[in-house]
Structures are given as C-alpha cells and as structure tokens.
Scaffold this motif. Structure first.
Motif: not given
Lengths: 650, 265
Positions: B1-6, B203-204, B207, B210
């Motif tokens: 879903m995202s390319g983010s690293s948590h 997702r919400f 978010d 986050d």
C-alpha cells in the motif's frame, strides 16, 4: 493591443507574460483553488512570487536549460506554476494523464527523458516510485501534498514547499535573467497524445504556437481579463493547456481549480464561470442529470419544465442569435426565464456564462439545441493537439448543429481527394518528439498538417466533419458507412452511454451498446425492476425493449438521410460490461478504440453477422488496483426495425 | 500500500485499567480485567460475541461504572470515568451501530464533534457576529481539515441519512476526529463493510495514528484487519482477559485458538 491584450511580440514567452501581468494587474486574482471548503485566491503578484521561488528551487536542485519536467496530478495551481517555473528556466514541461497506471507513465517518462517530476500526492508518488528504476533519466520527484508521505525515506523525494524554500534562499536576478533569455521559437511544452490511434506521440509546441492559437481564440470570441474559468480537464490534454493556461496568460483572466474531481459540478455551481469549455460528454451528463431529476419532480414542476422547455425549443436559439421573434413568444420566454431557465442555469452553474465551447467529439444536436435554447452561447470548435487546439470555431449568430464553424483567422484549410482535412496555421506543431517518421507522415514540408478526419466545407464555408478518414467505410450494398455518425445518434439517448457500430464490408450495420447505469437504473427503479448490478441490468429483456425503441428511432432518422439510409442498424446487443480505459477499450479521453474492441469481442461480432440469437461471452476486466477478474454472460442479440428511405440520393 | 517504513515510537502508558469487574445483575460482563494503553499505539481488543469488548470500551468511556477496579488516565486515578469528562480530556469514540444525526448534513454532524470545545452557550452561538463568528470559523476550519483528511469533500452538504453505510461510518470517524482526541476508541469500525471500504478505513485509521500520533483502541472481528494494523492485541473471553501481546504472539496462543475455534471438553 486591442482590448488591452499584451503585446505578444515583446512578451513572447509565458514567463514573460506572467511578469507582465504581475506588473500590470498585480492585485487582480490569477488563480483560485477550493481548499478546506473555501475558495483560496492568489493574485498575479503572488503567483509570480510562487513561481520564482519554485523555479529557483529547481535550479538549486540542478535543473538545466532544456530539461524536461513531468507534471502528474489533478488540476492544481501549484502544478500549473511548476510548468511556468520550468519554462522560466528554459525547460520544457511534460504534463501527463493523472489517471494513467504506472506502466503507461513509464513510456512517457522514458521517451521524454524526464529528469524532474512534480506530482500531486501520495498516489502519484507511489506510481513513480514503482517505475523509478526503469526510468533511467528520472532524478527528482517533487510532491505537492505531503499527506501520507511522512515516512517515505527515498532520497529522490522532495516536497514542493521544500523546493520553494531552497529557491527563496537563492540570489535575486537569476530568475529574471533566465526569463529574458527565452524566445518565442523555444519549445514551450510537449503534450503526449492520448493514443486513440496506437502509441502516443509527443507533440512539441513552441511558445509562438500556443500563444498565437490562444490569441486567435481570445480575439475571435472577445475574451477579456475579467473572465472566470474553471480548470478541471486533464492537464495533459491540449484543451486544458490552451484554455486554462495559454488563454489565461494571454488575456490575463483568473482560472479556478476545483476541490477534487468528485466535486467539479458542485464547485462549478459555486464559481459560476463566464466561459466554460467541456467535451460533449460533460454537457450530456448534465442534461441526463437534469432529465432524471425532472422525472422525480412533482407534477407541477414537471409540467412547468416541459411547457417552458417547449417554448425555449421554439424560440430560445433565435433570441440568442438575435433573429426576429414574435412578441408573444418573447413574453413567454421572459416568463420562462424567471420560472424555469434561470433556476435551471443556476443549478448547472451557468448563471454568469457568456460563452461555452465544446469539442473532442460531435455533440448530439438535441443536447446542443437544449443549451442554446436556454440562452447559453455554446459553440462547437474543431481542433487537435497538433494545431494547439484551434482550427475552426462557430461564429456568433451562425451556429449550426452539424458543422464546426469557420477557420479561425490565420488558419488555412484544404481537402485531399479522399476527403481528409488538412490545415496550416501559426499554431501548427513543430514536430513529434523523437519521431521524425511520424512528423513526416503528418506534416508536409509546406507546413500542411493532416488531421486524419474526413470532412468538407459546406455552402457557407463551414467545415463539416463526418468521421475519422480511416474509419469511413462502405457497406457491401454500396452505401457509405460512417460509424461515428451512427454512434453519436445512439449516444444522444440518455439510456445509452457508449456505442460501437460495425458495417464496413458487411451486408448491414450492427452494433454494441453500453447502457448508462444511472439513467437505466433509475428507469428500472421507477418500474420496480430489481437488478443486482450492471451485467444483470444489461441482460434484462425490459431493457432490451427500451433500447430497441431507441435504435428504431435512430433508424427512422437515418432513413431520412440521402447518403446514409443504408446504414440503418439491423442487429444489436447490449454489452455485459462497461467499456473502460483500464481494459484498453477506451482511450484516457474516453474515445472508443474500435480496432481493439473488434479484436477483443470478435466472437460477438461474428454472432451479430450470423442468425444466432444468443452468444456466450467471457471477458476479462481490470480492477482499479490492477487485479484482473472475469465476467461471464450470455448475451441476447436483438433485431431492430428498418425503415424505407424517404428520399434517395442524387 | 505504501513504500513507507514505519518509524513510530510507542510511549508510556496513558490509560491503565486495574482489576475492573462489571456485572449486570447476575451477569458478569467483566471479571478482574487489567489493560494498559500506551501512547501512540494501536491496541485491538478482540474476542467472541459477548466476551465483554464493548463493555470494556464503555468503562473507559465512562458510560458504565464498574463495581470494582479503577481507571487511571494520565496519572489521575478514578473509580469510574464520566462521559463528559472523558470527552473533555481528549477521549473520543465511535459506536458499533452508527449514532449520527441522520437528518443533518455531514458537515453539521462533524461540527457536533467540536461541541466540548465551544466556549459559548447555544444562545450566543445563534448569533453569527463578532467573537462568535470568529469562534465558529475556527471550529469550521478544524472540521474542514477532517473532511479533507477523510476525503469526503463531495458529500460535505449531503444529509447523512442519504449516504451508504460505509460512508456513514467514515463520517462517524470524522466526528470523533473533530474533537482532536488523544485517545480514540473505535467500536467495530469495519463491521458490515465491503472489502474496498475496509481497506479505506484501515488506511484512515493508520493515517490518523501516523499523522496525529493519536492512540487508538479498537474492537474488530476481522482478524485480517486486526493483525495488519494493530501494534498489540488483547483477547477477552467470557469477561476475562486470556491474552495480551503483539499480533504474532496472540495468533499462536493456544487459549486464543480455543476460544475462537471452540474446543472439545
């Protein structure tokens, strides 16, 4: 300098025009965007500052003269400013279709050798991250909306605000010097065609091309710096580039961006533009919505609506064109304005509208007359990306349903022997990017450009376009077959969203139809007809009955045409799925890709030209997230009535 | 879903429920339960029907008053919370069955989430002048940020009753967010949704956690969702806590498997 237009021989690039407007009307609104529920406005001065900061920031990141800057996103002021910033530095913006999937973007990014990309949000950033490794030239991705990107650590990502911050630290003077170096013959933009006819091509337009074309249109329709226009069509489309960007900078008017693509109609109503450009589809959708809502209205309202619409049909267009109309009709029309037309225009967002243009496809005559009868001065134009849009415009007072008007001053037209339209104009493109062969086959050495459309000039010198030159065919019976002409007639019915007609080298015409789920769904609901979804509704025999009536009416119409009476539709079927750009059946501008559909549904076509009454089909569909699935259905093939021709040709 | 690293940091305990017991007549809804909630974490409470999950949220929220045990929120220990106090202290919640004002627009519903932050009484608010105007604009701005965040601009003025279920749930989340909560309690935010709506909601929630660092306690039945978005999972069964730990650990816990799948006695 007529009507205060800037002198384009001095201000011969868009960045120069920006500085001119900032000096001449610095406090006037230049851009608006609805954000957080409120229209935010930037003046020409503020825009010049924003562009300066972003341009200098780009320079700090290493942007060089001649570099290409890709733009990906919905219409946002910041993205238009990025275009100006790139042009200020002698670079070339390459706007791209924001709803393209990552794979489609890969081609444009690689072909245009893009080094910098400015994207709107996380969605577009994700797409570029996905294909970054395949696009060897891409070095920087700049995002405008930081939402959701907090934890992205890729070193090539920078926020728009950060770039501007870098730019604000840069020394003054460079920006103005860089703009001064720009010349009218420099490349101003590369626009990739949507690929209706195969692989998309990068059309290179110079500042001179875009400015002359925009100026021609501004003068033709007397646009001023006081217009209010909404930018909501894809930024990659030449139409948006000229109407929202080119004309605004030439005339100095304000452009507004909607809050999101879902709120366009709502925002349109709040804004009340004075000049509106839309493809026929949008006008059709608006009309369909009005009709659906009127069906649900109380009987008094419905009665009033139909009565006054009849009055408008009788005399509205004549009043708009300044032709003589009787006193009684004038009185009724004035009453109608108070009770029906005024409120209706208000709902549509057309209360202040002075001028509307439509182009891209032929507009159904009844839709066209509907708006004109309400007093909206809607006109058809004809153009292409290669022409920087304008080839012909309908002049005020001489608007006909079936022509696209007269050549804009400066445009010359000629027809080849097989009926193809050629034009030569100051807006004619420089060349296709890295495609000499394509350029040679489209543009002659004398500057004539092939449009690929078949048409002719009528007795009044108005251009009439029939179809794509290569699509016009012949029936085995000898009659002419112009598929788009038939499809457009079908699509006028609110129940039909899309149609694809076949008949070239066949004995008769047959077609596929896509129902409009909203209109037919509403129709079904009011009849208490239960259905589970698109496929189910499309297969109902009641719906087939409804559409048979529509097809019969089209056949009746065609029977009246001396050239096309043989094109009456004999058999048709309703497709079980909507034609969709994600499945490759439509282009991103929602034009039908005839060849692809013929190949994909070959079984159905052969069934149409047999005596089968049913045909089973299994079709692959692509979901929005890229997954694939299949839809199975057993489609019924329906025969329609064919009528005796009223008059024979010749 | 995202390319983010948590990269979030889970903080100290902000809410501590100690030995909570709650019964309705002879029915023991909660027995001696202790749960901690840490700052910035997503804690899922799961369990079979009737396990006491909603009761637990209601205790935190102050709707139910337990017969035994204490609730400590940000260092302050109480026997029981009071609903209006919890709201004022930055705890907001959504309900299992949508509890919106159906006849009011999305915007108005979300505005009600600002109620505890409004300084003037309703008679003052009826006047759209001077300081009231300023205050209303401030509240409206917060609501507009929530609308933007949840991407519901196109239904801002639509009466809630006309919206599909999935969107109503999103509006309810919006109302909770309008209170700018530090702790958000979500009671089955994804019940009755289709796959796409669930993905959006996930997702919400992530978010919110986050972007704003909001601590989230949620009750959910969809194990896929729970395992994907929570940092920690607490499992209740017949009013008792039978497990508490990271998702992987809880998934492998034998008691949990027995409670969910049933076991032959």
């Amino acid at each position: 300098m007529a009507r205060g237009l800037p002198d384009l021989s001095v201000h011969d690039t868009f960045p120069k025009l920006l500085l001119h407007h900032a000096a001449a009307r610095g406090q006037q609104p230049a851009w608006r965007e609805k954000d957080f529920g409120i229209w935010q406005t930037w003046t020409w001065n503020q825009v010049a500052d924003e562009v300066r900061a972003f341009a200098l920031g780009l320079k700090a990141l290493g942007f060089q003269r001649g570099d290409r800057l890709a733009i990906v996103g919905d219409n946002r002021p910041h993205l238009y400013w990025a275009m100006l910033a790139a042009q200020s530095l002698g670079g070339v913006p390459v706007p791209m279709y924001q709803d393209a999937v990552a794979n489609e973007m890969r081609f444009v990014l690689s072909h245009a050798e893009v080094r910098f990309a400015v994207v709107e949000d996380q969605e577009q950033t994700d797409k570029l991250i996905e294909i970054k490794n395949d696009c060897l030239t891409l070095e920087h991705v700049i995002y405008s909306d930081p939402r959701g990107l907090r934890n992205y650590t890729q070193p090539f990502l920078t926020s728009y605000a950060k770039v501007q911050e870098l730019g604000r630290d840069e020394a003054a003077g460079f920006f103005e010097d860089s703009i001064a170096q720009g010349k009218q013959d420099d490349l101003s933009v590369i626009l990739y065609t949507s690929g209706t006819t195969g692989q998309s091509k990068g059309v290179m337009l110079t500042f001179w091309n875009v400015m002359m074309s925009a100026k021609g249109a501004v003068e033709f329709d007397h646009l001023t710096a006081n217009e209010e226009v909404m930018a909501y069509l894809p930024m990659a489309w030449v139409g948006d580039h000229i109407y929202s960007f080119g004309e605004s900078l030439v005339a100095g008017f304000c452009v507004a961006c909607p809050e999101s693509s879902n709120t366009v109609m709502h925002d349109l109503r709040e804004l009340g533009p004075t000049f509106f450009f839309a493809p026929p589809r949008i006008f059709e959708n608006l009309l369909t919505q009005v009709m659906i809502r009127m069906e649900d209205a109380s009987s008094i309202k419905r009665g009033m609506f139909h009565y006054f619409m009849d009055v408008a049909k009788r005399c509205g267009a004549a009043i708009l064109d300044g032709r003589p109309v009787g006193f009684g009709d004038r009185l009724l029309y004035a009453l109608g304005r108070v009770f029906v037309y005024g409120p209706l225009l208000n709902v549509l967002g057309f209360s202040r509208i002075r001028l509307a243009h439509t182009a891209g496809e032929a507009i159904g005559p009844d839709i066209f007359r509907f708006y004109r009868s309400l007093g909206v001065n809607i006109k058809q134009i004809y153009g292409s990306t290669e022409a920087s849009v304008f080839i012909t415009i309908q002049p005020n007072g001489q608007v006909k349903d079936d022509t696209v008007g007269v050549p804009v001053p400066g445009v010359e037209l000629k027809m080849t022997d097989n009926g193809e339209v050629l034009f030569r104009s100051p807006g004619a493109f420089l060349a296709y990017f890295k495609n000499d062969e394509g350029t040679r086959s489209t543009k002659t050495d004398e500057g004539w450009v092939h449009t690929g459309d078949a048409g002719f000039l009528d007795d009044d010198g108005h251009l009439k376009i029939i179809d794509r030159a290569k699509d016009v065919g012949k029936l085995n019976t000898g009659g002419m077959f112009a598929p788009k002409y038939i499809e457009n007639k079908l699509k006028f019915f609110p129940f039909i969203k899309e149609a694809v007609a076949y008949g070239d080298q066949q004995d008769y015409v047959a077609c596929f139809i896509n129902i409009d789920i909203e209109a037919v769904g509403n129709w079904a609901e009011r009849r208490g007809l239960a259905y589970s979804g698109y496929t189910d509704l499309a297969c109902k025999s009641e719906v087939y009955g409804l559409l048979t009536d529509c097809v019969n009416k089209v056949n009746q119409d065609l029977a009246d045409d001396p050239h096309l009476f043989e094109s009456q539709i004999k058999r048709f079927l309703i497709l079980h799925k909507e034609l969709d750009a994600d499945d490759g059946e439509l282009t991103r501008t929602r034009k039908v890709r005839r060849g692809f559909i013929a190949e994909k549904y070959a079984e159905l076509i052969s069934a149409l030209y047999s005596d089968k009454t049913h045909c089973a089909i299994e079709a692959q569909v692509t979901f929005e997230d890229g997954r694939k699935g299949t839809i199975k259905a057993d489609l019924r093939i329906q025969e329609s009535e064919r009528y005796q021709p009223m008059k024979k040709a010749g | 879903m995202s390319g983010s690293s948590h990269s979030k940091v889970i903080g100290d305990v902000i809410l501590k429920c100690d030995n909570i017991s709650l019964s309705f007549g002879g029915v023991r809804a909660l027995t001696n339960i202790s749960i901690d909630v840490r700052e910035h974490e997503v804690l899922a409470i799961i369990g079979p029907n009737g396990a006491g999950k909603s009761s637990m949220l209601n205790v935190i929220n102050g709707v139910y008053h337990p017969q035994q045990g204490t609730v400590t929120y940000r260092g302050e220990t109480r026997r029981a919370m009071k609903p209006h106090e919890t709201a004022q202290h930055g705890i907001a919640r959504t309900f299992q069955n949508i509890a919106l004002f159906k006849g009011m627009s999305v915007l108005d519903n979300i505005m009600t989430g600002r109620y505890t932050k409004m300084k003037r009484n309703f008679l003052w608010q009826a006047l759209y002048v001077g300081p009231n105007l300023k205050e209303e604009i401030e509240h409206r701005e917060v609501c507009e940020r929530v609308i933007d965040f949840l991407q519901i601009e196109n239904i801002r003025k639509t009466p809630v009753g006309r919206l599909p279920y999935g969107l109503q749930k999103r509006v309810e989340l919006g109302r909770a967010l309008a209170a700018e909560p530090q702790l958000l309690l979500l009671d089955e935010p994804m019940a009755g949704m289709n796959v796409e709506e669930k993905e959006d909601m996930c997702r919400f929630i992530l978010d919110v956690n986050d972007e704003f660092g909001t601590t989230i306690v949620l009750i959910e039945h969809d194990m896929g969702v729970v395992m994907a978005i929570s940092d920690r999972v607490a499992v209740l069964d017949y009013g008792k806590k039978i497990a508490d730990g990271p998702p992987e650990e809880v998934r492998a816990n034998k008691d949990v498997i027995d409670a969910y799948l049933g076991v032959a006695h």
